[in-house]
Design a protein around this motif. Structure first.
Motif, PDB file in Angstrom:
ATOM      1  N   GLN A 241       0.830  -1.194   0.000  1.00 29.81           N
ATOM      2  CA  GLN A 241       0.000   0.000   0.000  1.00 29.81           C
ATOM      3  C   GLN A 241       0.872   1.255   0.000  1.00 29.81           C
ATOM      4  OE1 GLN A 241      -2.981  -0.063   3.038  1.00 29.81           O
ATOM      5  NE2 GLN A 241      -3.682   2.003   2.648  1.00 29.81           N
ATOM      6  N   PRO A 242       0.611   2.220  -0.862  1.00 29.90           N
ATOM      7  CA  PRO A 242       1.446   3.431  -0.916  1.00 29.90           C
ATOM      8  C   PRO A 242       1.345   4.248   0.363  1.00 29.90           C
ATOM      9  CG  PRO A 242       0.096   3.213  -2.895  1.00 29.90           C
ATOM     10  CD  PRO A 242      -0.425   2.214  -1.913  1.00 29.90           C
ATOM     11  N   PHE A 243       2.429   4.941   0.668  1.00 30.20           N
ATOM     12  CA  PHE A 243       2.459   5.844   1.812  1.00 30.20           C
ATOM     13  C   PHE A 243       1.949   7.234   1.394  1.00 30.20           C
ATOM     14  CE2 PHE A 243       6.060   3.624   4.389  1.00 30.20           C
ATOM     15  CZ  PHE A 243       5.199   2.582   4.649  1.00 30.20           C
ATOM     16  N   LEU A 244       1.304   7.914   2.340  1.00 29.16           N
ATOM     17  CA  LEU A 244       0.663   9.200   2.042  1.00 29.16           C
ATOM     18  C   LEU A 244       0.978  10.284   3.058  1.00 29.16           C
ATOM     19  CD1 LEU A 244      -2.940   7.776   1.404  1.00 29.16           C
ATOM     20  CD2 LEU A 244      -1.255   8.349  -0.352  1.00 29.16           C
ATOM     21  N   HIS A 245       1.768   9.962   4.074  1.00 31.44           N
ATOM     22  CA  HIS A 245       1.833  10.850   5.237  1.00 31.44           C
ATOM     23  C   HIS A 245       2.384  12.241   4.925  1.00 31.44           C
ATOM     24  CE1 HIS A 245       5.741   8.824   5.012  1.00 31.44           C
ATOM     25  NE2 HIS A 245       6.249   9.893   5.588  1.00 31.44           N
ATOM     26  N   ASP A 246       3.206  12.362   3.876  1.00 29.67           N
ATOM     27  CA  ASP A 246       3.720  13.683   3.527  1.00 29.67           C
ATOM     28  C   ASP A 246       3.076  14.221   2.253  1.00 29.67           C
ATOM     29  OD1 ASP A 246       4.842  11.834   1.859  1.00 29.67           O
ATOM     30  OD2 ASP A 246       6.925  12.479   2.140  1.00 29.67           O
ATOM     31  N   ALA A 247       1.931  13.658   1.885  1.00 33.90           N
ATOM     32  CA  ALA A 247       1.257  14.059   0.658  1.00 33.90           C
ATOM     33  C   ALA A 247       0.415  15.317   0.867  1.00 33.90           C
ATOM     34  CB  ALA A 247       0.360  12.928   0.152  1.00 33.90           C
ATOM     35  N   VAL A 248       0.258  16.069  -0.216  1.00 34.23           N
ATOM     36  CA  VAL A 248      -0.679  17.194  -0.255  1.00 34.23           C
ATOM     37  C   VAL A 248      -1.930  16.690  -0.976  1.00 34.23           C
ATOM     38  CG1 VAL A 248      -1.089  19.523  -1.114  1.00 34.23           C
ATOM     39  CG2 VAL A 248       1.195  18.867  -0.302  1.00 34.23           C
ATOM     40  N   VAL A 249      -3.053  16.686  -0.265  1.00 34.35           N
ATOM     41  CA  VAL A 249      -4.306  16.168  -0.816  1.00 34.35           C
ATOM     42  C   VAL A 249      -5.275  17.331  -0.993  1.00 34.35           C
ATOM     43  CG1 VAL A 249      -6.232  14.573  -0.518  1.00 34.35           C
ATOM     44  CG2 VAL A 249      -3.951  13.930   0.281  1.00 34.35           C
ATOM     45  N   THR A 250      -5.614  17.633  -2.234  1.00 27.86           N
ATOM     46  CA  THR A 250      -6.636  18.635  -2.540  1.00 27.86           C
ATOM     47  C   THR A 250      -7.894  17.890  -2.956  1.00 27.86           C
ATOM     48  OG1 THR A 250      -5.585  18.800  -4.712  1.00 27.86           O
ATOM     49  CG2 THR A 250      -5.142  20.546  -3.141  1.00 27.86           C
ATOM     50  N   LEU A 251      -9.033  18.366  -2.469  1.00 24.19           N
ATOM     51  CA  LEU A 251     -10.232  17.527  -2.469  1.00 24.19           C
ATOM     52  C   LEU A 251     -11.481  18.310  -2.835  1.00 24.19           C
ATOM     53  CD1 LEU A 251     -11.695  14.827  -1.345  1.00 24.19           C
ATOM     54  CD2 LEU A 251     -11.868  16.108   0.779  1.00 24.19           C
ATOM     55  N   HIS A 252     -12.304  17.704  -3.684  1.00 23.19           N
ATOM     56  CA  HIS A 252     -13.686  18.122  -3.896  1.00 23.19           C
ATOM     57  C   HIS A 252     -14.422  16.860  -4.337  1.00 23.19           C
ATOM     58  CE1 HIS A 252     -16.637  21.476  -5.171  1.00 23.19           C
ATOM     59  NE2 HIS A 252     -17.295  20.334  -5.111  1.00 23.19           N
ATOM     60  N   ALA A 253     -14.934  16.122  -3.357  1.00 22.28           N
ATOM     61  CA  ALA A 253     -15.531  14.816  -3.622  1.00 22.28           C
ATOM     62  C   ALA A 253     -16.586  14.916  -4.736  1.00 22.28           C
ATOM     63  CB  ALA A 253     -16.165  14.262  -2.345  1.00 22.28           C
ATOM     64  N   PRO A 254     -16.581  13.921  -5.636  1.00 23.59           N
ATOM     65  CA  PRO A 254     -15.834  12.662  -5.610  1.00 23.59           C
ATOM     66  C   PRO A 254     -14.486  12.710  -6.324  1.00 23.59           C
ATOM     67  CG  PRO A 254     -17.478  12.576  -7.339  1.00 23.59           C
ATOM     68  CD  PRO A 254     -17.630  13.921  -6.689  1.00 23.59           C
ATOM     69  N   SER A 255     -13.827  13.881  -6.341  1.00 23.90           N
ATOM     70  CA  SER A 255     -12.526  14.027  -6.999  1.00 23.90           C
ATOM     71  C   SER A 255     -11.487  14.500  -5.995  1.00 23.90           C
ATOM     72  CB  SER A 255     -12.604  15.037  -8.150  1.00 23.90           C
ATOM     73  OG  SER A 255     -13.571  14.662  -9.106  1.00 23.90           O
ATOM     74  N   PHE A 256     -10.219  14.158  -6.261  1.00 28.25           N
ATOM     75  CA  PHE A 256      -9.137  14.661  -5.429  1.00 28.25           C
ATOM     76  C   PHE A 256      -7.819  14.466  -6.159  1.00 28.25           C
ATOM     77  CE2 PHE A 256      -9.799  10.256  -4.293  1.00 28.25           C
ATOM     78  CZ  PHE A 256      -8.515   9.720  -4.230  1.00 28.25           C
ATOM     79  N   VAL A 257      -6.791  15.155  -5.645  1.00 26.89           N
ATOM     80  CA  VAL A 257      -5.436  15.034  -6.179  1.00 26.89           C
ATOM     81  C   VAL A 257      -4.496  14.730  -5.025  1.00 26.89           C
ATOM     82  CG1 VAL A 257      -3.553  16.202  -7.382  1.00 26.89           C
ATOM     83  CG2 VAL A 257      -5.907  16.642  -8.053  1.00 26.89           C
ATOM     84  N   ILE A 258      -3.558  13.811  -5.273  1.00 25.23           N
ATOM     85  CA  ILE A 258      -2.497  13.500  -4.320  1.00 25.23           C
ATOM     86  C   ILE A 258      -1.167  13.826  -4.974  1.00 25.23           C
ATOM     87  CG2 ILE A 258      -1.362  11.708  -2.958  1.00 25.23           C
ATOM     88  CD1 ILE A 258      -3.934  10.119  -3.033  1.00 25.23           C
ATOM     89  N   SER A 259      -0.343  14.585  -4.253  1.00 23.45           N
ATOM     90  CA  SER A 259       1.009  14.852  -4.750  1.00 23.45           C
ATOM     91  C   SER A 259       1.920  15.083  -3.561  1.00 23.45           C
ATOM     92  CB  SER A 259       1.028  16.087  -5.659  1.00 23.45           C
ATOM     93  OG  SER A 259       1.025  17.285  -4.899  1.00 23.45           O
ATOM     94  N   PRO A 260       3.236  14.986  -3.758  1.00 28.54           N
ATOM     95  CA  PRO A 260       4.151  15.447  -2.716  1.00 28.54           C
ATOM     96  C   PRO A 260       4.163  16.966  -2.657  1.00 28.54           C
ATOM     97  CG  PRO A 260       5.369  14.685  -4.626  1.00 28.54           C
ATOM     98  CD  PRO A 260       3.929  14.361  -4.883  1.00 28.54           C
ATOM     99  N   ALA A 261       4.948  17.502  -1.725  1.00 33.77           N
ATOM    100  CA  ALA A 261       4.962  18.950  -1.505  1.00 33.77           C
ATOM    101  C   ALA A 261       5.573  19.725  -2.658  1.00 33.77           C
ATOM    102  CB  ALA A 261       5.705  19.268  -0.205  1.00 33.77           C
ATOM    103  N   ASN A 262       6.217  19.039  -3.616  1.00 32.31           N
ATOM    104  CA  ASN A 262       6.736  19.756  -4.783  1.00 32.31           C
ATOM    105  C   ASN A 262       5.697  19.910  -5.891  1.00 32.31           C
ATOM    106  OD1 ASN A 262       6.594  17.246  -6.034  1.00 32.31           O
ATOM    107  ND2 ASN A 262       8.815  16.914  -6.045  1.00 32.31           N
ATOM    108  N   GLY A 263       4.521  19.267  -5.715  1.00 29.09           N
ATOM    109  CA  GLY A 263       3.428  19.415  -6.674  1.00 29.09           C
ATOM    110  C   GLY A 263       3.455  18.448  -7.837  1.00 29.09           C
ATOM    111  N   GLN A 264       4.556  17.728  -8.043  1.00 29.42           N
ATOM    112  CA  GLN A 264       4.685  16.828  -9.184  1.00 29.42           C
ATOM    113  C   GLN A 264       3.912  15.525  -8.954  1.00 29.42           C
ATOM    114  OE1 GLN A 264       6.020  18.424 -11.638  1.00 29.42           O
ATOM    115  NE2 GLN A 264       8.256  18.368 -11.610  1.00 29.42           N
ATOM    116  N   LEU A 265       3.199  15.066  -9.968  1.00 31.24           N
ATOM    117  CA  LEU A 265       2.541  13.765  -9.925  1.00 31.24           C
ATOM    118  C   LEU A 265       3.435  12.790 -10.681  1.00 31.24           C
ATOM    119  CD1 LEU A 265      -1.138  14.780 -10.886  1.00 31.24           C
ATOM    120  CD2 LEU A 265       0.042  15.019  -8.695  1.00 31.24           C
ATOM    121  N   THR A 266       4.043  11.853  -9.945  1.00 32.05           N
ATOM    122  CA  THR A 266       5.032  10.986 -10.589  1.00 32.05           C
ATOM    123  C   THR A 266       4.989   9.535 -10.152  1.00 32.05           C
ATOM    124  OG1 THR A 266       6.699  11.541  -8.911  1.00 32.05           O
ATOM    125  CG2 THR A 266       6.671  12.893 -10.917  1.00 32.05           C
ATOM    126  N   ASP A 267       4.573   9.217  -8.908  1.00 29.77           N
ATOM    127  CA  ASP A 267       4.860   7.886  -8.397  1.00 29.77           C
ATOM    128  C   ASP A 267       3.851   7.482  -7.336  1.00 29.77           C
ATOM    129  OD1 ASP A 267       6.312   5.530  -8.188  1.00 29.77           O
ATOM    130  OD2 ASP A 267       7.686   6.324  -6.680  1.00 29.77           O
TER     131      ASP A 267
END
Length: 710
Positions: free
Chosen positions: A25-51
């Motif tokens: 299971q991926p780790f999320l503890h340092d992720a930035v989660v922006t949310l408007h259900a039923p949609s959301f974005v997960i990224s690290p603090a640099n904003g890049q979506l990569t992994d």
């Protein structure tokens, strides 16, 4: 230490904690989660979506798994990034090596993110603060695997889907799920095969240039649970002004997150424009859908802000209340469901959940109690009466299930062989264990579920009597008999004294571990004062109270693990329930201590408490350690801020009886304070507590306010 991990690009060496590890299971503890259900974005603090779990998601599907920006002839160096609200985030970087005449960077990239339902907007603004012109090529790489959520959660890495080139962007589609990425302005170069959009940028000194990327995602058959109109918030927004700004910020962030966790029931409303029923999705990213238990607890915690959310939650679940016996889904007449998904969820060979799954033992009694509590907080009589047949069906389910084995307790066992092994709120496979660490054998009767059943029977009786329906006396007698059986069968003893076992196992033997479940018993009426006093003392003992909240399992128990999902971690809602229960049972000092630890934890998590965090002692470090895969935000973790505030104020309502009670318990610790935006019977309530604990109110006309300063 470097570790080798498998990614879409092959084997690489990575030190990032969030890097994808195949099958985990991926780790999320340092992720930035922006949310408007039923949609959301997960990224690290640099904003890049990569992994890993990075991506833009909609309706339990990943719409984008990669959205990364780079600049030619420059090193992109992140300098800041984070939330600007529940649904917005900003990220800043400097482009080193461009236009510099001193050691100061002069070219910067500002990335702004906004999420709405089914739509992501990313604005990239490059600015030149230097003294000479600069030229660069800005390249954005986009890709997606269109993965279903259960595959992401299980750490399965899927191949990318080839995109199609369309006007000003890219298009991906599979299984009636379509994703389009559109660029404004048009890219100077579009390489569809590589998923790259490139822009040739020339900036004179002081100039800037922006690129807007808009990604839309949609299922062909529509959203399972659509987002409600932004303005139709089913509660009043509270505003707290206290001497402890941490509390103010915790409440403010929590309510903002809850606002973006709202979903609607498509089975409600009508063509005449009636408002659809709303409920709260359980949490992002793993549970952004209807979960019976979570939605009920969150709505119950928010009752001091109004009853509209409770009404929507009750009706949404009532429409899906069981009517038949179906072993495949564990549906039974009168039973409230556990969760609803778009499709079957196959997490592993041994865990496969149908789209509408009923594997929960506690959602049904909790539904009854929510109806009762909402009635007391002012849910209109017509709305209550409409739901009473569902309450009677739920009560009948409790009677039949408790009588099934002849011992009179509510219990569970997975009937499918591929469902949840544990079906209380601690539903991980290893969560219910003896003090020596042995797992309990099902069927299992949980201690807190008996408390929920007692409270539901008493609350159900009150509703039946108030609305002139038969059976009140029968249910009151049933509740008292349950309390007698509980007192006889559940209580055990260790060196610190008597306490209730967490459960009874298959053979009716007490499962004797010490757990946070004590807090769920308090204030329900199941215990007498002496028994409650014993549990109040145990809850503040260091083996349970970490200093940042309650551990789910005592640190002295076999199998304790501070990172165990339900075997030593700390869940904010669990602690908040204990805080409220302690106040209801008459132990405000113990409640104040737990609330203080939770408030301290909230500050360390930037006021957005996660679903759970690690159960280390506060003495081991001032900052609590995260549980890396936790949901954040999560509905009942966020709603806990309101429940703690309610407990601090000693706030209770009896609208049918015409009274509101304010009995400040530990509110003076945050005083002076004023809270506005509370609601009783849809009317505003304001409470002020002075530094010395004296309380005053501005209350609705016609309501008698009882201020208890004892």
């Amino acid at each position: 230490m470097d570790v080798t991990v498998k990614t879409h690009d092959g084997n690489i060496s990575a030190t990032a904690l969030g890097a994808a590890v195949h099958g985990l299971q991926p780790f999320l503890h340092d992720a930035v989660v922006t949310l408007h259900a039923p949609s959301f974005v997960i990224s690290p603090a640099n904003g890049q979506l990569t992994d890993g779990a990075d991506g833009f998601y909609h309706g339990d599907s990943r719409a984008l798994s990669r959205l990364a920006v780079a600049a030619s002839n420059a090193v992109l160096a992140p300098v800041a990034g984070g939330l600007q609200g529940a649904d917005r985030a900003d990220f800043r970087a400097v482009l080193r090596g461009l236009g510099e005449m001193t050691e100061d960077p002069v070219v910067a990239l500002h990335r702004r993110r906004t999420v709405t339902s089914g739509r992501l907007e990313e604005t990239f603004t490059v600015s030149n603060a230097g003294a000479r012109p600069v030229r660069l090529r800005l390249t954005v790489q986009a890709a997606t695997d269109l993965a279903p959520m259960e595959k992401v959660k299980a750490g399965h890495l899927l191949d990318h889907i080839p995109p199609q080139a369309v006007a000003d962007g890219l298009l991906w589609s599979r299984d009636r799920f379509a994703v389009r990425l559109h660029s404004t302005p048009s890219p100077d170069t579009l390489d569809a095969a590589a998923g790259q959009l490139s822009y040739d940028i020339e900036l004179a000194p002081g100039q800037s240039q922006a690129v807007l990327l808009t990604c839309t995602a949609a299922h062909a058959d529509g959203d399972q649970f659509p987002a409600p109109p932004t303005a139709q918030v089913p509660w009043s927004v509270p505003v707290l002004r206290s001497a402890d700004r941490r509390f103010d910020r915790w409440l403010q962030q929590s309510v903002a997150d809850l606002d973006r966790l709202r979903l609607t029931d498509p089975l409600s409303g009508d063509n005449a424009g009636a408002r659809a029923d709303q409920f709260l999705a359980a949490g992002a990213p793993w549970y952004l859908t209807l979960f019976g238990r979570d939605a009920i607890w969150a709505a119950r915690m928010l009752l001091p802000l109004g009853t509209d959310l409770a009404a929507g939650t009750l009706r949404t679940l009532a429409r899906r209340q069981g009517t038949i016996v179906d072993p495949a889904t564990e549906e039974q007449p009168g039973k409230i469901p556990h969760e609803a998904r778009r499709t079957t969820q196959q997490f592993s060979d041994t865990l496969v959940l149908p789209p509408l799954y009923y594997g929960t033992v506690d959602a049904t009694p909790l539904w009854i109690t929510l109806l009762h509590d909402a009635w007391r907080w002012g849910l209109p009589a017509g709305d209550v009466e409409q739901l009473l047949p569902h309450a009677e069906s739920a009560l009948a389910w409790m009677r039949e299930q408790s009588a099934a084995d002849g011992d009179g307790f509510l219990k569970y066992v997975d009937q499918t062989g591929r469902g949840l092994a544990n079906q209380g709120w601690k539903d991980h496979d290893d969560s219910i264990r003896h003090r020596d660490g042995r797992l309990a054998e099902p069927p299992i009767a949980l201690c807190e579920v008996q408390a929920y059943a007692y409270e539901a029977a008493i609350g159900g009786a009150a509703l039946l009597r108030a609305f002139d329906r038969p059976g009140a006396e029968v249910w009151e007698e049933w509740a008292e008999q349950l309390a007698d059986r509980f007192r006889e069968r559940f209580w055990v003893q260790d060196a610190l004294g008597p306490y209730p076992a967490v459960a009874l196992d298959r053979d009716g033997r007490p499962v004797d571990s010490v757990t946070s479940g004590f807090g769920h018993l308090l204030g329900t009426g199941l215990l007498n004062h002496e028994e409650s006093a014993l549990l109040a003392a145990r809850l503040t003992d260091p083996d349970l109270d970490s200093g940042h909240g309650l551990r789910t399992l005592s640190s002295a128990s076999g199998g304790f693990n501070p990172y165990g999902y339900h075997t030593g971690s700390i869940w904010p809602h669990d602690t908040a329930i204990a805080v409220h229960g302690l106040v209801r049972a008459g132990f405000p000092q113990a409640a104040a201590s737990l609330a203080s630890g939770l408030l301290d934890a909230s500050a360390h998590f930037d006021a957005r408490l996660p679903e759970l965090f690690a159960g280390h002692s506060a003495e081991a470090g001032a900052r609590p350690a995260p549980y890396p895969a936790s949901c954040r935000p999560q509905a009942w973790a966020a709603a806990s801020s309101v429940l703690v505030l309610q407990a601090a104020l000693g706030l209770d309502a009896d609208v049918p009886g015409g009274t509101v009670t304010v009995a400040p318990t530990f509110a003076h610790e945050y005083g002076p304070l004023t809270v506005t935006g509370l609601r009783v019977a849809a009317d505003p309530l304001e409470v002020t507590v002075a530094a010395d604990g004296a309380a005053s109110t501005v209350a609705p006309e016609g309501m008698t306010v009882v201020i208890d300063q004892s």
